[in-house]
Design a protein around this motif. Structure first.
Motif, PDB file in Angstrom:
ATOM      1  N   ASN A  50       0.852  -1.183   0.000  1.00  0.00           N
ATOM      2  CA  ASN A  50       0.000   0.000   0.000  1.00  0.00           C
ATOM      3  C   ASN A  50       0.888   1.232   0.000  1.00  0.00           C
ATOM      4  OD1 ASN A  50       0.496   0.860   2.882  1.00  0.00           O
ATOM      5  ND2 ASN A  50      -0.464  -1.133   3.275  1.00  0.00           N
ATOM      6  N   LEU A  51       0.265   2.391  -0.072  1.00  0.00           N
ATOM      7  CA  LEU A  51       1.021   3.621  -0.247  1.00  0.00           C
ATOM      8  C   LEU A  51       1.767   4.046   1.012  1.00  0.00           C
ATOM      9  CD1 LEU A  51       1.722   5.697  -2.390  1.00  0.00           C
ATOM     10  CD2 LEU A  51      -0.344   6.965  -1.785  1.00  0.00           C
ATOM     11  N   HIS A  52       1.528   3.361   2.109  1.00  0.00           N
ATOM     12  CA  HIS A  52       2.248   3.711   3.338  1.00  0.00           C
ATOM     13  C   HIS A  52       3.737   3.401   3.217  1.00  0.00           C
ATOM     14  CE1 HIS A  52       2.494   4.694   7.578  1.00  0.00           C
ATOM     15  NE2 HIS A  52       3.222   3.618   7.768  1.00  0.00           N
ATOM     16  N   TYR A  53       4.080   2.436   2.387  1.00  0.00           N
ATOM     17  CA  TYR A  53       5.483   2.062   2.195  1.00  0.00           C
ATOM     18  C   TYR A  53       5.833   2.257   0.723  1.00  0.00           C
ATOM     19  CZ  TYR A  53       4.842   0.042   6.788  1.00  0.00           C
ATOM     20  OH  TYR A  53       4.556  -0.127   8.120  1.00  0.00           O
ATOM     21  N   GLY A  54       6.523   3.343   0.440  1.00  0.00           N
ATOM     22  CA  GLY A  54       6.825   3.703  -0.943  1.00  0.00           C
ATOM     23  C   GLY A  54       8.250   3.420  -1.349  1.00  0.00           C
ATOM     24  N   ASN A  55       8.929   2.502  -0.643  1.00  0.00           N
ATOM     25  CA  ASN A  55      10.355   2.286  -0.912  1.00  0.00           C
ATOM     26  C   ASN A  55      10.702   0.807  -1.087  1.00  0.00           C
ATOM     27  OD1 ASN A  55       9.764   1.840   1.817  1.00  0.00           O
ATOM     28  ND2 ASN A  55      11.836   2.291   2.481  1.00  0.00           N
ATOM     29  N   PRO A  56      10.117   0.146  -2.078  1.00  0.00           N
ATOM     30  CA  PRO A  56      10.438  -1.265  -2.270  1.00  0.00           C
ATOM     31  C   PRO A  56      11.902  -1.456  -2.648  1.00  0.00           C
ATOM     32  CG  PRO A  56       9.236  -0.424  -4.163  1.00  0.00           C
ATOM     33  CD  PRO A  56       9.193   0.649  -3.117  1.00  0.00           C
ATOM     34  N   PRO A  57      12.457  -2.627  -2.331  1.00  0.00           N
ATOM     35  CA  PRO A  57      13.846  -2.894  -2.692  1.00  0.00           C
ATOM     36  C   PRO A  57      13.999  -3.158  -4.184  1.00  0.00           C
ATOM     37  CG  PRO A  57      12.856  -4.846  -1.737  1.00  0.00           C
ATOM     38  CD  PRO A  57      11.836  -3.741  -1.599  1.00  0.00           C
ATOM     39  N   ASN A 185       1.553  13.362   4.223  1.00  0.00           N
ATOM     40  CA  ASN A 185       2.940  13.310   4.677  1.00  0.00           C
ATOM     41  C   ASN A 185       3.252  11.908   5.169  1.00  0.00           C
ATOM     42  OD1 ASN A 185       2.472  16.544   5.921  1.00  0.00           O
ATOM     43  ND2 ASN A 185       4.105  16.053   4.481  1.00  0.00           N
ATOM     44  N   TYR A 186       4.527  11.571   5.153  1.00  0.00           N
ATOM     45  CA  TYR A 186       4.970  10.356   5.842  1.00  0.00           C
ATOM     46  C   TYR A 186       5.329  10.658   7.286  1.00  0.00           C
ATOM     47  CZ  TYR A 186       4.966   7.461   1.656  1.00  0.00           C
ATOM     48  OH  TYR A 186       4.573   6.736   0.558  1.00  0.00           O
ATOM     49  N   GLU A 187       6.013  11.786   7.516  1.00  0.00           N
ATOM     50  CA  GLU A 187       6.440  12.090   8.879  1.00  0.00           C
ATOM     51  C   GLU A 187       6.021  13.480   9.339  1.00  0.00           C
ATOM     52  OE1 GLU A 187      10.514  11.116   9.719  1.00  0.00           O
ATOM     53  OE2 GLU A 187       9.962   8.995   9.768  1.00  0.00           O
ATOM     54  N   GLY A 188       5.342  14.231   8.503  1.00  0.00           N
ATOM     55  CA  GLY A 188       4.854  15.526   8.916  1.00  0.00           C
ATOM     56  C   GLY A 188       3.546  15.407   9.676  1.00  0.00           C
ATOM     57  N   ALA A 189       2.929  16.541   9.948  1.00  0.00           N
ATOM     58  CA  ALA A 189       1.690  16.569  10.714  1.00  0.00           C
ATOM     59  C   ALA A 189       0.548  15.927   9.924  1.00  0.00           C
ATOM     60  CB  ALA A 189       1.339  18.007  11.076  1.00  0.00           C
ATOM     61  N   TYR A 190      -0.274  15.145  10.617  1.00  0.00           N
ATOM     62  CA  TYR A 190      -1.456  14.529  10.014  1.00  0.00           C
ATOM     63  C   TYR A 190      -2.607  15.522  10.062  1.00  0.00           C
ATOM     64  CZ  TYR A 190      -5.203  11.145   9.162  1.00  0.00           C
ATOM     65  OH  TYR A 190      -6.281  10.486   8.639  1.00  0.00           O
ATOM     66  N   GLU A 191      -3.338  15.646   8.968  1.00  0.00           N
ATOM     67  CA  GLU A 191      -4.492  16.532   8.912  1.00  0.00           C
ATOM     68  C   GLU A 191      -5.768  15.708   8.776  1.00  0.00           C
ATOM     69  OE1 GLU A 191      -3.956  19.601   6.014  1.00  0.00           O
ATOM     70  OE2 GLU A 191      -2.014  20.224   6.846  1.00  0.00           O
ATOM     71  N   ASP A 192      -6.884  16.301   9.193  1.00  0.00           N
ATOM     72  CA  ASP A 192      -8.140  15.563   9.294  1.00  0.00           C
ATOM     73  C   ASP A 192      -8.578  14.933   7.977  1.00  0.00           C
ATOM     74  OD1 ASP A 192      -8.302  16.090  11.974  1.00  0.00           O
ATOM     75  OD2 ASP A 192      -9.688  17.786  11.750  1.00  0.00           O
ATOM     76  N   ASP A 193      -8.297  15.589   6.849  1.00  0.00           N
ATOM     77  CA  ASP A 193      -8.761  15.045   5.570  1.00  0.00           C
ATOM     78  C   ASP A 193      -7.668  14.306   4.817  1.00  0.00           C
ATOM     79  OD1 ASP A 193      -7.217  17.243   4.939  1.00  0.00           O
ATOM     80  OD2 ASP A 193      -8.582  18.037   3.417  1.00  0.00           O
TER      81      ASP A 193
END
Length: 210
Positions: A50-57, A185-193
């Motif tokens: 899924n898009l949470h992990y965007g760094n496949p080997p 973001n991956y590590e920035g602030a999470y927003e409601d939408d």
């Protein structure tokens, strides 16, 4: 900061809008998409991602074709500059806007590029502390402005004798690009939408040159 990614987005619609809708993957179209990008390769389906992990080997890719958007996460997008992207990846855009985003936290590397629907490079920028500014093409976008001017928040964290070569941190700019271009973001602030990245299913493939 510890995020890494190497991703391409082919968009005929607003990327953030498509992602927020938790789109359903078209698996037949996704398989054809990967086959076009990897000619002369053996392609074998593997487990979904899924898009949470965007760094496949190396040797694995995760891809999805959705209404208005196609995505592929691949090490082929992790080059130092947009010019390292193989030609077939650019040609695949075929009238859509193509976005490249890559970052590597271990070396403070960030690269992004935008190709207009006619295939011209609208903006490209990449840098790392070891290599300096590698590519700088086109007019900076609005989200870049405070960083290129010297982000005060980052400047305040530097010691007076710090020899860091930039006036901002490349990964801060990388996260700002994710927010501005894709709405998350991956590590920035999470927003409601923000889209739920785990809900954006990407089909996995092992790709091996013949």
């Amino acid at each position: 900061m510890g995020a890494k990614d190497w991703m391409l987005f082919y968009a005929s619609d607003d990327v953030s809008k498509v992602l927020r809708a938790a789109p359903k993957i078209d698996r037949e179209a996704t398989a054809a998409f990967v086959e076009r990008l990897y000619p002369s390769h053996d392609i074998r389906p593997i487990e979904d991602g899924n898009l949470h992990y965007g760094n496949p080997p190396e040797g694995k890719v995760y891809a999805g074709v959705f209404e208005g958007l196609s995505i592929i996460c691949t090490r082929d997008a992790a080059g130092d500059s947009y010019t390292d992207l193989p030609e077939q990846f650019v040609n695949e855009a075929a009238g859509r806007t193509l976005y490249l985003h890559a970052m590597h936290s271990v070396v403070d590397f960030f690269s992004y590029a935008i190709w207009a629907p006619d295939g011209t490079v609208r903006r490209a920028y990449s840098l790392s502390p070891d290599s300096g500014v590698i590519a700088d093409v086109g007019t900076p976008l609005r989200f870049e402005e405070k960083y290129l001017a010297g982000d005060p928040e980052f400047l305040e964290s530097l010691d007076s004798d710090d020899e860091y070569p930039f006036r901002f941190h490349p990964l801060d700019l990388a996260e700002a690009a994710l927010r501005a271009l894709f709405g998350f973001n991956y590590e920035g602030a999470y927003e409601d939408d923000d889209p739920e990245l785990e809900d954006v299913v990407l089909a996995g493939y092992a790709v091996t040159p013949r």
